[in-house]
Design an enzyme around this catalytic site. Structure first.
Site, short mmCIF file in Angstrom:
data_model
loop_
_atom_site.label_atom_id
_atom_site.label_comp_id
_atom_site.label_asym_id
_atom_site.label_seq_id
_atom_site.Cartn_x
_atom_site.Cartn_y
_atom_site.Cartn_z
N THR A 179 0.87 -1.17 0.00
CA THR A 179 0.00 0.00 0.00
C THR A 179 0.91 1.22 0.00
O THR A 179 2.05 1.13 0.44
CB THR A 179 -0.88 0.03 1.27
OG1 THR A 179 -1.55 -1.23 1.41
CG2 THR A 179 -1.92 1.13 1.22
N VAL A 208 -12.55 -5.46 -1.42
CA VAL A 208 -12.20 -4.09 -1.08
C VAL A 208 -11.50 -4.09 0.28
O VAL A 208 -11.97 -4.72 1.23
CB VAL A 208 -13.44 -3.18 -1.00
CG1 VAL A 208 -13.06 -1.77 -0.56
CG2 VAL A 208 -14.15 -3.14 -2.36
N GLY A 209 -10.36 -3.39 0.36
CA GLY A 209 -9.61 -3.34 1.60
C GLY A 209 -9.77 -2.02 2.33
O GLY A 209 -10.58 -1.17 1.97
N THR A 230 -1.09 0.40 6.48
CA THR A 230 -0.67 -0.62 5.51
C THR A 230 -0.60 -1.98 6.18
O THR A 230 -0.21 -2.09 7.34
CB THR A 230 0.69 -0.27 4.88
OG1 THR A 230 1.11 -1.33 4.00
CG2 THR A 230 1.78 -0.05 5.92
N GLN A 232 -2.66 -6.07 6.36
CA GLN A 232 -3.87 -6.84 6.03
C GLN A 232 -5.11 -5.98 6.24
O GLN A 232 -5.52 -5.70 7.36
CB GLN A 232 -3.96 -8.11 6.88
CG GLN A 232 -5.08 -9.03 6.41
CD GLN A 232 -5.26 -10.21 7.35
OE1 GLN A 232 -6.13 -10.21 8.18
NE2 GLN A 232 -4.41 -11.22 7.19
#
Length: 313
Positions: A179, A208-209, A230, A232
């Site tokens: 990220t 979607v994160g 940044t 999981q």
């Protein structure tokens, strides 16, 4: 009557965290990645040093990282399970609490630009999938074919992840995640944060994160802090980490660094989940915390001094 004194601006960024084995990249690639971090910081700081707003600075900083092939955002984004790119981004202005976000875009060259455009429009604040790309094209933002976002390294990573799935073996954090994000404090004391990502390699189509979720991967509130996360994404969403950091600072009186360390210790490390956060408080103090071997990171402090690092050492 002389004008009121202004603050000295500060900007900081991250380019993702993980195991980050030194063998992952060649020495030339490590050097190029650090050089792109420097360029991104300088792009954002140039705006701040001229009295520009923090929200414009974080947008410029993240755009520079989206244009670099060395980070998982924009050009160089991770490939999903279908071999395509779905891009997430968000931005928040700490002065107004206005925010914008995009999820699952497939064509807009710089998702953070689209996020800011949505922030300025206010409603809708967030667009997803084809609607996001259609909005971008209709409002003059540059769009690109999917091939633009693909790099040889990302294609290799997808094949490696598919092999892990076939063999039942585990992938390292550096193979999966990535990220980029930036936080800034401008001369007027305003804070802002922005985050952008391609998600994780071999992710489910449509996933979607946290990078698209205000309060999870991105948060900014004047007088408190600006945060970009940044790691999981699902874990950052579950614990609403961006807002949780600000709440612990505001209501519990913790420093930003202490709040981040506690959250990582409570909700990430015991489960073996890697995470990292870059943040700036209302006084311009930069915090970069992570529980992995490394995190691409850098900042330009109130004295104008530039710092760039990748690993703990």
């Amino acid at each position: 009557m002389s004008p009121a004194p202004t603050r000295r601006p500060v900007i900081a960024l991250h380019g993702g965290c993980g195991v980050m084995s030194r063998s992952l990249l060649s020495e030339e690639e490590w050097a190029d990645a650090r050089a792109d971090i420097r360029k991104a910081l300088e792009a954002g700081y140039a705006i701040l040093s001229e009295g520009g707003p923090a929200v414009a600075a974080v947008e410029a900083c993240v755009m520079a990282l989206e244009d670099s092939p060395h980070f998982n955002a924009g050009h160089g984004a991770a490939l999903n399970a279908a071999g395509g790119h779905e891009l997430d981004a968000s931005i928040m202005d700490g002065a107004t609490a206005l925010a914008g976000a995009v999820a699952g875009a497939r064509a807009v060259r710089n998702p953070v630009r689209l996020a800011r455009r949505l922030m300025e429009q206010n409603i809708p604040m967030m667009l997803a999938g084809p609607a996001a790309d259609e909005y971008a094209a209709a409002h003059g933002l540059e769009t690109m074919p999917q091939s633009y976002f693909t790099t040889p390294r990302r294609a290799e990573a997808l094949q490696a992840m598919r092999a892990h799935d076939r063999l039942g073996t585990f992938a390292s954090e550096s193979e999966k995640h990535g990220t980029v994000g930036a936080v800034a404090l401008d001369c007027d004391g305003n804070l802002a944060a922005a985050t952008s990502t391609g998600g994780f390699t071999n992710k489910a189509v449509g996933r979607v994160g946290d990078s698209a979720i205000i309060g999870a991967g991105t948060y900014a509130r004047n007088g408190i802090c600006a945060v970009s996360c940044t790691g999981q994404g699902e874990q950052f969403i579950r614990h609403v980490v961006g807002h949780e950091i600000a709440a612990r600072v505001r209501y519990a009186g913790h420093s930003v660094g202490a709040a981040i360390r506690m959250i990582l210790a409570e909700s990430f490390t015991p489960q073996g989940i890697g995470g990292g956060v870059i943040a700036i408080d209302h006084a311009g103090t930069v915090t970069a915390e992570f529980n992995t071997e490394g995190m691409f990171r850098g900042w330009i402090d109130a004295n104008g001094e530039l710092f760039v690092a990748t690993h703990k050492d």
